[in-house]
Design an enzyme around this catalytic site. Structure first.
Site, PDB file in Angstrom:
ATOM      1  N   TYR A   9       0.828  -1.218   0.000  1.00  0.00           N
ATOM      2  CA  TYR A   9       0.000   0.000   0.000  1.00  0.00           C
ATOM      3  C   TYR A   9       0.859   1.264   0.000  1.00  0.00           C
ATOM      4  O   TYR A   9       0.428   2.310  -0.449  1.00  0.00           O
ATOM      5  CB  TYR A   9      -0.896   0.038   1.242  1.00  0.00           C
ATOM      6  CG  TYR A   9      -2.211  -0.671   1.097  1.00  0.00           C
ATOM      7  CD1 TYR A   9      -2.259  -2.020   0.774  1.00  0.00           C
ATOM      8  CD2 TYR A   9      -3.412   0.002   1.314  1.00  0.00           C
ATOM      9  CE1 TYR A   9      -3.472  -2.673   0.662  1.00  0.00           C
ATOM     10  CE2 TYR A   9      -4.632  -0.648   1.209  1.00  0.00           C
ATOM     11  CZ  TYR A   9      -4.654  -1.984   0.879  1.00  0.00           C
ATOM     12  OH  TYR A   9      -5.859  -2.630   0.781  1.00  0.00           O
ATOM     13  N   LYS A  18       3.258 -15.335   2.880  1.00  0.00           N
ATOM     14  CA  LYS A  18       3.458 -16.090   1.638  1.00  0.00           C
ATOM     15  C   LYS A  18       4.969 -16.284   1.511  1.00  0.00           C
ATOM     16  O   LYS A  18       5.603 -15.865   0.538  1.00  0.00           O
ATOM     17  CB  LYS A  18       2.868 -15.282   0.464  1.00  0.00           C
ATOM     18  CG  LYS A  18       2.844 -15.998  -0.856  1.00  0.00           C
ATOM     19  CD  LYS A  18       1.761 -17.064  -0.967  1.00  0.00           C
ATOM     20  CE  LYS A  18       1.910 -17.847  -2.261  1.00  0.00           C
ATOM     21  NZ  LYS A  18       0.980 -18.992  -2.354  1.00  0.00           N
ATOM     22  N   ASP A  46      -2.837 -18.308   1.072  1.00  0.00           N
ATOM     23  CA  ASP A  46      -3.845 -19.018   0.275  1.00  0.00           C
ATOM     24  C   ASP A  46      -4.526 -20.101   1.114  1.00  0.00           C
ATOM     25  O   ASP A  46      -5.741 -20.286   1.078  1.00  0.00           O
ATOM     26  CB  ASP A  46      -3.229 -19.592  -1.018  1.00  0.00           C
ATOM     27  CG  ASP A  46      -1.888 -20.289  -0.807  1.00  0.00           C
ATOM     28  OD1 ASP A  46      -1.359 -20.257   0.319  1.00  0.00           O
ATOM     29  OD2 ASP A  46      -1.380 -20.887  -1.778  1.00  0.00           O
ATOM     30  N   ASP A  93      -6.317  -7.014   4.320  1.00  0.00           N
ATOM     31  CA  ASP A  93      -7.450  -6.361   3.656  1.00  0.00           C
ATOM     32  C   ASP A  93      -8.371  -7.422   3.072  1.00  0.00           C
ATOM     33  O   ASP A  93      -9.589  -7.402   3.269  1.00  0.00           O
ATOM     34  CB  ASP A  93      -6.917  -5.438   2.547  1.00  0.00           C
ATOM     35  CG  ASP A  93      -8.043  -4.783   1.771  1.00  0.00           C
ATOM     36  OD1 ASP A  93      -8.973  -4.272   2.420  1.00  0.00           O
ATOM     37  OD2 ASP A  93      -7.990  -4.787   0.524  1.00  0.00           O
ATOM     38  N   ASP A 117     -12.279  -9.066   4.677  1.00  0.00           N
ATOM     39  CA  ASP A 117     -13.547  -9.038   3.930  1.00  0.00           C
ATOM     40  C   ASP A 117     -14.099 -10.455   3.846  1.00  0.00           C
ATOM     41  O   ASP A 117     -15.294 -10.684   4.013  1.00  0.00           O
ATOM     42  CB  ASP A 117     -13.345  -8.498   2.505  1.00  0.00           C
ATOM     43  CG  ASP A 117     -13.678  -7.010   2.388  1.00  0.00           C
ATOM     44  OD1 ASP A 117     -13.487  -6.293   3.387  1.00  0.00           O
ATOM     45  OD2 ASP A 117     -14.126  -6.590   1.302  1.00  0.00           O
TER      46      ASP A 117
HETATM   47  C1  IPM Z   1     -10.349  -1.163   4.084  1.00  0.00           C
HETATM   48  C2  IPM Z   1     -10.602  -0.604   2.716  1.00  0.00           C
HETATM   49  C3  IPM Z   1      -9.458   0.305   2.320  1.00  0.00           C
HETATM   50  C4  IPM Z   1      -8.206  -0.549   2.277  1.00  0.00           C
HETATM   51  C5  IPM Z   1      -9.650   1.061   1.004  1.00  0.00           C
HETATM   52  C6  IPM Z   1     -10.923   1.866   0.991  1.00  0.00           C
HETATM   53  C7  IPM Z   1      -8.465   1.936   0.685  1.00  0.00           C
HETATM   54  O1  IPM Z   1     -10.804  -1.617   1.799  1.00  0.00           O
HETATM   55  O2  IPM Z   1     -10.254  -0.372   5.048  1.00  0.00           O
HETATM   56  O3  IPM Z   1     -10.242  -2.377   4.216  1.00  0.00           O
HETATM   57  O4  IPM Z   1      -7.931  -1.199   1.266  1.00  0.00           O
HETATM   58  O5  IPM Z   1      -7.487  -0.564   3.270  1.00  0.00           O
HETATM   59 MG    MG Z   2     -10.812  -3.576   2.667  1.00  0.00          MG
END
Ligand code: IPM
Ligand code: MG
Length: 354
Positions: free
Chosen positions: A142, A190, A222, A246, A250
């Site tokens: 990032y 990884k 993975d 990240d 999710d």
């Molecule tokens: C998160 C989001 C952010 C990230 C984006 C919006 C930049 O997906 O906070 O997980 O990738 O960190």
């Molecule tokens: Mg995210």
């Protein structure tokens, strides 16, 4: 106690969900006799449109001057489908993380008995799942440089960078949480491919010796992605680098049954930030339909982490649980039952707290 917070609603549904979370915070403060001071500030696309910068200096100053930041969401389709946009809302979030030194993002993954049926996973797999993802937040791909495009535009590159110091501080933090929980730490990397991952593993293996009470395991990302779905109950604390975290968080949110339920805390060297893990859900903007619970639960994390007010945090969680049991919920988790508005759910929760 005096609580001084910065409120950054951001884009899309941000203002609607933050409004409800703020009401929750006010109700808790009233009930427990705290004084709440808050100041709103601009961030994201809203800030670009108003002052041309997604994380203005004034916003940063307000954050630095507060004990905690309550954050909504950022992102706007206007920018998403425009690869040539010079400045993007997400840069505001990244700048905030960097400037506030928020090196750790903590995302607890828990289930709510009344929502288990919403999970796409089998009930016996998710019932009782309870783990914590700790994502490194200010390093890796990032932020690594160089990043960009070749002159002819035919090549693009990002760079993943980690220092021993960055890895050590996040792994130590993760051990701290593991010690307070079930004493198991999964280090996700990884290392079979990436140099940065091999450094992670080397640092973790060194620190492991200092925490003999904790069982440390190493897992490739993975494989971790698969195990989160296959047997989430095997995890206690998981620690990983920025981008793996990240993606995995999710993924982990589906265990709960809705992305609209998961709060997060970002902590570091200055003020901590509390925000839902979901995004700005632009399609729902202004419709009063978004689920405010992830943001309200972020307020619980704020009481707990920023102010060490455990009873207050508990009161918020109890109110949220009660709203779920009574089915006072937004459409994403209504499961065919009555769908309440964002503001109605918020109001029910504040009424419950008073
Ligand atoms: C998160 C989001 C952010 C990230 C984006 C919006 C930049 O997906 O906070 O997980 O990738 O960190
Ligand atoms: Mg995210």
């Amino acid at each position: 106690m005096k609580l001084k917070i910065a409120v950054l609603p951001g884009d899309g549904i941000g203002p609607e969900i933050v409004a409800q979370a703020l009401e929750t915070a006010k109700a808790v403060c009233k009930k427990f006799r705290h004084e709440l001071f808050y100041r709103e500030a601009l961030v994201g696309a809203t800030a670009i449109d108003t002052v041309g910068n997604p994380y203005p200096a004034e916003t940063h100053a307000i954050c630095m001057d507060s004990d905690a930041v309550l954050f909504g969401a950022i992102g706007s389709p206007e920018y998403d489908n425009n690869p040539s946009a010079k400045v993007r809302p997400e840069q505001g979030l990244l700048a905030m993380r960097k400037q506030l030194g928020l090196y750790a993002n903590i995302r607890p993954v828990t289930t709510f008995p009344s929502l288990i049926h919403k999970s796409p996973l089998r009930t016996d797999l998710v019932d009782g799942a309870d783990f914590m993802c700790i994502r490194e937040l200010t390093g890796g791909i990032y932020f690594g440089r160089p990043q960009g495009r070749s002159e002819d535009g035919e090549t693009a590159y990002d760079t993943c960078v980690y220092t021993v110091e960055e890895i050590e501080r996040i792994i130590r933090l993760a051990y701290g949480y593991a010690l307070k929980r079930r004493k198991k730490l999964t280090v996700v990397d990884k290392a079979n491919v990436l140099c940065t991952s091999r450094l992670w593993r080397q640092v973790a293996q060194k620190l492991e010796k200092e925490y003999p009470e904790v069982e440390t395991e190493y897992m490739f990302v993975d494989n971790a992605a698969m195990q989160i779905i296959q047997w989430p109950k095997r995890f206690d604390v998981m620690v990983t680098e920025n981008m793996f975290g990240d993606i995995l968080t999710d993924e982990a949110s589906v265990i709960t049954g809705s992305l609209g339920m998961l709060p997060s805390a970002s902590i570091g060297t200055h003020t901590s930030v509390f925000e839902p893990i979901h995004g700005s859900y632009p399609q729902a903007t202004g419709k009063d339909i978004a689920n405010p619970l992830a943001t309200i639960l972020s307020v619980a994390l704020m009481f707990e982490y920023a102010f060490d007010l455990q009873a207050e945090a508990k009161a918020v969680r109890k109110a949220v649980d009660a709203s779920l049991v009574e089915k006072i919920v937004t459409e994403d988790i209504a499961a065919g039952g009555k769908a309440y508005k964002t503001s109605e759910v918020g109001k029910w929760i504040t009424d419950y707290l008073y």
